[in-house]
Write a protein that holds these residues in place. Structure first.
Motif, PDB file in Angstrom:
ATOM      1  N   THR A 141       0.815  -1.217   0.000  1.00  0.00           N
ATOM      2  CA  THR A 141       0.000   0.000   0.000  1.00  0.00           C
ATOM      3  C   THR A 141       0.847   1.265   0.000  1.00  0.00           C
ATOM      4  O   THR A 141       0.323   2.354  -0.214  1.00  0.00           O
ATOM      5  CB  THR A 141      -0.933   0.041   1.229  1.00  0.00           C
ATOM      6  OG1 THR A 141      -0.138  -0.006   2.410  1.00  0.00           O
ATOM      7  CG2 THR A 141      -1.898  -1.131   1.234  1.00  0.00           C
ATOM      8  N   LEU A 142       2.148   1.137   0.264  1.00  0.00           N
ATOM      9  CA  LEU A 142       3.018   2.314   0.298  1.00  0.00           C
ATOM     10  C   LEU A 142       3.944   2.368  -0.909  1.00  0.00           C
ATOM     11  O   LEU A 142       4.594   3.382  -1.164  1.00  0.00           O
ATOM     12  CB  LEU A 142       3.871   2.316   1.577  1.00  0.00           C
ATOM     13  CG  LEU A 142       3.121   2.420   2.905  1.00  0.00           C
ATOM     14  CD1 LEU A 142       4.101   2.381   4.070  1.00  0.00           C
ATOM     15  CD2 LEU A 142       2.289   3.687   2.963  1.00  0.00           C
ATOM     16  N   HIS A 163      -1.154   6.684  10.051  1.00  0.00           N
ATOM     17  CA  HIS A 163      -1.197   5.788   8.888  1.00  0.00           C
ATOM     18  C   HIS A 163      -1.687   6.526   7.651  1.00  0.00           C
ATOM     19  O   HIS A 163      -1.098   6.422   6.577  1.00  0.00           O
ATOM     20  CB  HIS A 163      -2.168   4.635   9.167  1.00  0.00           C
ATOM     21  CG  HIS A 163      -1.529   3.481   9.837  1.00  0.00           C
ATOM     22  ND1 HIS A 163      -1.153   3.510  11.141  1.00  0.00           N
ATOM     23  CD2 HIS A 163      -1.206   2.257   9.373  1.00  0.00           C
ATOM     24  CE1 HIS A 163      -0.621   2.354  11.452  1.00  0.00           C
ATOM     25  NE2 HIS A 163      -0.637   1.568  10.416  1.00  0.00           N
ATOM     26  N   LEU A 223       0.881   8.888   6.215  1.00  0.00           N
ATOM     27  CA  LEU A 223       1.972   8.208   5.506  1.00  0.00           C
ATOM     28  C   LEU A 223       1.492   7.697   4.157  1.00  0.00           C
ATOM     29  O   LEU A 223       2.170   7.853   3.138  1.00  0.00           O
ATOM     30  CB  LEU A 223       2.502   7.046   6.350  1.00  0.00           C
ATOM     31  CG  LEU A 223       3.336   7.456   7.559  1.00  0.00           C
ATOM     32  CD1 LEU A 223       3.647   6.243   8.414  1.00  0.00           C
ATOM     33  CD2 LEU A 223       4.646   8.106   7.097  1.00  0.00           C
ATOM     34  N   LYS A 224       0.308   7.077   4.164  1.00  0.00           N
ATOM     35  CA  LYS A 224      -0.253   6.563   2.911  1.00  0.00           C
ATOM     36  C   LYS A 224      -0.373   7.702   1.888  1.00  0.00           C
ATOM     37  O   LYS A 224      -0.024   7.545   0.715  1.00  0.00           O
ATOM     38  CB  LYS A 224      -1.621   5.932   3.200  1.00  0.00           C
ATOM     39  CG  LYS A 224      -2.443   5.561   1.986  1.00  0.00           C
ATOM     40  CD  LYS A 224      -1.899   4.356   1.242  1.00  0.00           C
ATOM     41  CE  LYS A 224      -2.849   3.909   0.113  1.00  0.00           C
ATOM     42  NZ  LYS A 224      -2.221   2.910  -0.762  1.00  0.00           N
ATOM     43  N   MET A 284      -5.221  -2.934   3.315  1.00  0.00           N
ATOM     44  CA  MET A 284      -4.789  -2.913   4.706  1.00  0.00           C
ATOM     45  C   MET A 284      -5.712  -1.965   5.456  1.00  0.00           C
ATOM     46  O   MET A 284      -5.271  -0.989   6.037  1.00  0.00           O
ATOM     47  CB  MET A 284      -3.357  -2.399   4.746  1.00  0.00           C
ATOM     48  CG  MET A 284      -2.624  -2.811   5.978  1.00  0.00           C
ATOM     49  SD  MET A 284      -0.909  -2.402   5.755  1.00  0.00           S
ATOM     50  CE  MET A 284      -0.322  -2.912   7.340  1.00  0.00           C
ATOM     51  N   ALA A 295      -7.037  -1.332   8.067  1.00  0.00           N
ATOM     52  CA  ALA A 295      -6.726  -0.704   9.348  1.00  0.00           C
ATOM     53  C   ALA A 295      -5.989   0.591   9.089  1.00  0.00           C
ATOM     54  O   ALA A 295      -4.968   0.605   8.431  1.00  0.00           O
ATOM     55  CB  ALA A 295      -5.865  -1.630  10.191  1.00  0.00           C
ATOM     56  N   ALA A 352      -5.670   2.689   5.118  1.00  0.00           N
ATOM     57  CA  ALA A 352      -4.711   2.499   4.042  1.00  0.00           C
ATOM     58  C   ALA A 352      -5.176   1.389   3.105  1.00  0.00           C
ATOM     59  O   ALA A 352      -4.443   0.900   2.328  1.00  0.00           O
ATOM     60  CB  ALA A 352      -3.352   2.181   4.637  1.00  0.00           C
ATOM     61  N   TYR A 380       0.986  -0.394   9.718  1.00  0.00           N
ATOM     62  CA  TYR A 380       2.378  -0.133   9.368  1.00  0.00           C
ATOM     63  C   TYR A 380       3.270  -0.232  10.601  1.00  0.00           C
ATOM     64  O   TYR A 380       2.833   0.002  11.728  1.00  0.00           O
ATOM     65  CB  TYR A 380       2.527   1.273   8.774  1.00  0.00           C
ATOM     66  CG  TYR A 380       1.727   1.497   7.522  1.00  0.00           C
ATOM     67  CD1 TYR A 380       1.592   0.486   6.582  1.00  0.00           C
ATOM     68  CD2 TYR A 380       1.117   2.718   7.283  1.00  0.00           C
ATOM     69  CE1 TYR A 380       0.861   0.697   5.424  1.00  0.00           C
ATOM     70  CE2 TYR A 380       0.383   2.934   6.128  1.00  0.00           C
ATOM     71  CZ  TYR A 380       0.249   1.914   5.202  1.00  0.00           C
ATOM     72  OH  TYR A 380      -0.467   2.128   4.076  1.00  0.00           O
ATOM     73  N   ALA A 413       4.670  15.294   6.578  1.00  0.00           N
ATOM     74  CA  ALA A 413       3.381  14.695   6.943  1.00  0.00           C
ATOM     75  C   ALA A 413       3.245  14.594   8.464  1.00  0.00           C
ATOM     76  O   ALA A 413       2.174  14.823   9.017  1.00  0.00           O
ATOM     77  CB  ALA A 413       3.251  13.316   6.311  1.00  0.00           C
ATOM     78  N   LEU A 414       4.350  14.260   9.126  1.00  0.00           N
ATOM     79  CA  LEU A 414       4.260  14.029  10.566  1.00  0.00           C
ATOM     80  C   LEU A 414       4.554  15.283  11.392  1.00  0.00           C
ATOM     81  O   LEU A 414       4.216  15.344  12.572  1.00  0.00           O
ATOM     82  CB  LEU A 414       5.209  12.887  10.981  1.00  0.00           C
ATOM     83  CG  LEU A 414       4.578  11.488  10.956  1.00  0.00           C
ATOM     84  CD1 LEU A 414       4.014  11.134   9.600  1.00  0.00           C
ATOM     85  CD2 LEU A 414       5.560  10.432  11.419  1.00  0.00           C
TER      86      LEU A 414
END
Lengths: 358, 481
Positions: A157-158, A335, A338-339, A353, A355, A358, B206, B462-463
């Motif tokens: 997914t990334l 999450h 990041l995605k 995924m 959860a 993502a 993740y 992003a963070l």
């Protein structure tokens, strides 16, 4: 030629990004049952195959994502080495890319580390079609964020894993499997006790009132530990561990026919608890398998969470209660962010995924 | 092509906040924390640098929080005011990680120093970020467990997590990467999140734990760490082997790794470093030759087997007979000499200052890399001994220079840069364990390429959208033109 394949991947991802067409990334499809359902146009990684570099003295193998896991393992075996995390195959045809994307490890995992502990570096194509390199092929690398590990287990997914460098280890000189008649309670207790000692333990499996234990290492150490442990010798131990690893063991028969199989990851000393079905317990107590109806989802998740872990609906014909343990909102937010950075158009295995969005 | 490239050039470098904004934050912190928020010049000076070369940059205020909630409150305040916040453990980092390049708030976590749980049966523990590694091992006495990661300095566990530290035990026990099970992290928005947990296969989703290990305080503030522990080995023995040439010493290690000998530590000292250690630590009976220090952990029988197998391999490669030490005092004397290598090196040139390179290469290239580096050093006329964590291909060139001689310092820095690039050319990294900080930003780009570093930068954005977390470190703020 290989370069052309990667350029083709990049072009296809860019097109998909422009058209917002989801891509269902897939290698051999041997672990397609794991995770939420695939969506989108099939994106087959198998054309990008082959071992790029393997120098046994370095204890590192670098291979393209489409390389068959079996081919990687055979190459290592011929040089007296192996992948320490003992990846499951489930069926023939699995690829190295799928091994990394699913992040699944086998019986040796608590004693030798997980997939992510052996991933030294990756090349990935991100959701913008850029080919990126993270990490490398050295044992230690602290240059920048640890993106290679983030990719491991992210189910594509990334980014699409294109190539990976993995740490290998020498095969153990000797191996032996012992079996003990023990209740699940007692089996968990023993496995934890032995796991804390300098003993060459390399796998445990509690099932049907028996605890199976594998010892691996130098011959004198294995013999000494076998003598110390007692129990009975299992003559064809490796066949047992392969069956446990690949879910070919009779315990998994119902799951193979489509019954919901749960994977409970908890602290290893969590007490044995009647959750309504027989359990197969691996990893010194840290991994507990059971077949249970989907309606049991919240009960199983509550029990796993109370014991420091989580419950995954590992395989089921109907995945409707949600495969992965729901994340707390703050983590789900991380999450999602990041995605969005790796895959701004949401085209890489969307929903696989679930959860964390993502 | 819209949206298919990273927003590379768009990330502006952090700018020093307006004095008013800083003043308000400082006043707010003084109100809330009283004496635990210090603007004393000496305190700020002490918090403006690590143990690397002098790149001191002072924070405006140093705060000593006691709880996760206090950390979160400080971060929220800073985030709202766009004021930098820099996590600080005990100040042993080497690459300028804690320098307050843009001023701001130094978050000194040393008073968050409680061991929260030790779960002997599960082989894990949970500690606050300010616990030091020696403190943890002292508190584990009597449990039969220990925490093996040993970077030399008595660093805090929080700092070791933030820099993904390793050290002499990595071959057998791994690095912080493999030994952190879960974290409590305060995000840039001031939220407290938990990643991972007690289960070995940690967390759904993740692997955020791995992202926060080694982020150098740029993505979040680590406040609690769940760590893996190990049983104290039944027996430990140490040995020292000397070789006539460096290549034979390295080859000995390569063959030993092929045999899967589970050596706990293998350290290489080159002839110059050994000469320095003999003089400094008064080691008798050794020559100034390439030397391997070994430590073996296991059962009585296992340790004996490992060490005799190792000696046989060394002999095959022209090694001299080993000197063994099994008594605790003898072992600690030998290893103390190794740990004091830095001071021994400085004593080679009284008055000199020094810094350490951190290249890591595939082990098959280690001898080449070290020997090429020797030739390079010779051309510069500098004095630079070498120590190496040879089992994983990581070595440190200790570069000595005269601080009064600007030209010499420039040559020293150019040499260090060449060592990084040489390692990258040989398929390795510019930093095996010290981290990027401010010193390795250029080398990071040389190693990973612009595109990969762009993505790291987008992770940072992003963070930490306001860029308040340890600005100027780990990832360059923008692409170089």
């Amino acid at each position: 030629m290989h370069e052309a394949v990667i350029q083709g991947w990049q072009a296809r991802v860019r097109e998909a990004a422009a058209a917002k067409t989801p891509l269902a990334i897939r290698g051999g499809g041997t672990k397609a049952f794991y995770g939420e359902a695939e969506q989108g146009e099939p994106f087959d990684t198998r054309a990008y195959a082959g071992i790029v570099d393997y120098e046994p003295t370095e204890l590192v193998v670098t291979a393209r994502a489409g390389t068959l896991l079996a081919d990687v393992e055979r190459t290592l075996r011929e040089a007296g080495q192996m992948l320490a995390f003992e990846p499951p195959h489930f069926a023939p045809g699995g690829t190295l890319g799928g091994t990394i994307a699913t992040g699944l490890s086998g019986p040796r995992r608590p004693y030798a580390g997980a997939v992510r502990d052996h991933v030294l570096g990756v090349k990935v194509v991100d959701g913008r079609g850029e080919l990126l390199t993270f990490g490398g092929r050295v044992m230690k690398n602290v240059a920048g964020f640890d993106v290679a590990r983030l990719m491991t287990g992210a189910l594509g997914t990334l980014g699409i894993v294109a190539e990976a460098s993995l740490k290998c280890v020498p095969q153990p000189r000797a191996q032996a499997t012992r079996v003990f008649e023990l209740s699940a309670d007692e089996g968990i207790r023993r496995a934890n006790e032995w796991g804390g000692k300098p003993l060459p333990l390399s796998a445990t499996c509690q099932c049907d009132g028996r605890l199976y234990v594998r010892l691996s290492g130098a011959a004198p150490a294995v013999e000494a530990a076998a003598a110390k442990f007692g129990g009975a010798e299992v003559p064809d131990g490796e066949a047992l561990w392969t069956a446990v690893r690949d879910h070919a063991h009779p315990f998994f028969a119902a799951a193979r026919d489509g019954a919901p199989l749960w994977r409970l990851s908890v602290r290893s000393t969590a007490p044995h608890t009647d959750l309504g079905a027989e359990q197969l317990i691996e990893w010194g107590g840290a991994l507990r398998w059971l077949v249970a109806p989907r309606a049991e989802a919240s009960k199983l998740r509550a029990w796993a969470a109370a014991h420091g872990g989580h419950a995954t609906l590992f395989a089921a014909r109907d995945r409707s209660p949600g495969v992965f343990h729901p994340l707390p909102p703050a983590l789900a937010g991380l999450h999602a962010r990041l995605k969005a950075e790796f895959d701004p158009h949401g085209i890489l295995n969307p929903g696989r995924m679930a959860a964390g969005g993502a | 092509m819209d949206g298919t490239t990273h927003p590379a050039g768009t990330a502006a470098a952090f700018e020093r906040p307006a004095p008013d904004a800083v003043g308000e934050v400082v006043a707010g912190l003084r109100r809330r924390f009283g004496e635990r928020a210090s603007i004393n010049a000496g305190v700020r000076e002490q918090h403006g640098h690590g143990e690397g070369l002098a790149d001191a940059a002072l924070p405006d205020v140093v705060v000593y929080p006691h709880t996760d909630e206090e950390v979160a409150a400080v971060v929220r305040l800073c985030n709202a005011a766009r004021v930098p916040v820099i996590a600080f453990g005990i100040g042993t980092s080497l690459e300028g990680h804690v320098a307050a390049l843009y001023g701001g708030v130094c978050l000194d976590l040393s008073q968050m120093n409680r061991v929260l749980e030790v779960n002997a049966d599960d082989l894990d523990c949970r500690v606050q970020a300010g616990v030091t590694r020696e403190q943890l091992n002292a508190e584990l006495k009597g449990t039969g467990l220990f925490f093996p990661i040993d970077p030399g300095a008595n660093a805090t566990i929080g700092g070791m997590t933030a820099t993904r530290a390793s050290g002499t035990n990595a071959v057998r026990y791994g690095t912080m990467r493999e030994n952190v099970l879960g974290l409590t992290v305060v995000t840039a928005a001031g939220r407290i999140v938990r990643t991972g947990g007690r289960a070995r296969k940690s967390s759904a989703g993740y692997d955020l734990t791995r992202l926060f290990v080694g982020q150098e305080g740029t993505l979040g503030i680590v406040t609690e760490i769940q760590l893996r522990l190990y049983g104290v080995p039944e027996a430990i023995s140490a040995a020292v082997g000397q070789f006539d040439d460096l290549r034979s010493a390295v080859q000995t290690v390569i063959v030993a790794m092929q045999h899967g000998i589970p050596v706990a530590r293998i350290e290489l000292l080159d002839a110059l470093q050994m000469k320095a250690c003999i003089a400094y630590s008064k080691l008798d009976g050794f020559d100034a030759k390439p030397t391997l220090f070994f430590e073996f952990h296991g059962t009585q029988a296992g340790v004996k087997e490992q060490s005799s197998l190792m000696e046989a391999i060394a002999a095959d490669h022209g090694g001299h007979p080993f000197r063994f030490a099994t008594a605790a005092e003898d072992r600690s004397r030998l290893w103390k000499a190794r740990h004091n290598a830095w001071y021994a090196a400085l004593a080679l040139r009284p008055g000199a200052m020094g810094f350490s390179t951190d290249a890591c290469v595939p082990i098959s290239r280690l001898a080449d890399c070290v020997l090429e580096t020797h030739e390079d050093v010779e051309r510069t006329g500098l004095v630079c001994p070498i120590v190496g964590h040879v089992g994983d291909g990581n070595f440190h060139l200790l570069v000595l220079f005269d601080p009064a001689d600007a030209d010499e310092r420039a040559r020293a820095e150019a040499l260090a840069q060449r060592v990084s690039l040489r390692a990258i050319r040989m398929g390795g990294t510019c930093t095996g364990e010290h981290g990027v900080g401010v010193h390795k930003l250029d080398a990071l780009v040389a190693e990973h390429g612009d595109e990969a570093v762009d993505l790291m930068r987008t992770i940072k954005q992003a963070l930490d959208p306001n860029g308040i977390l340890n600005p100027g470190k780990t990832v360059p703020a923008r692409r170089r033109e």
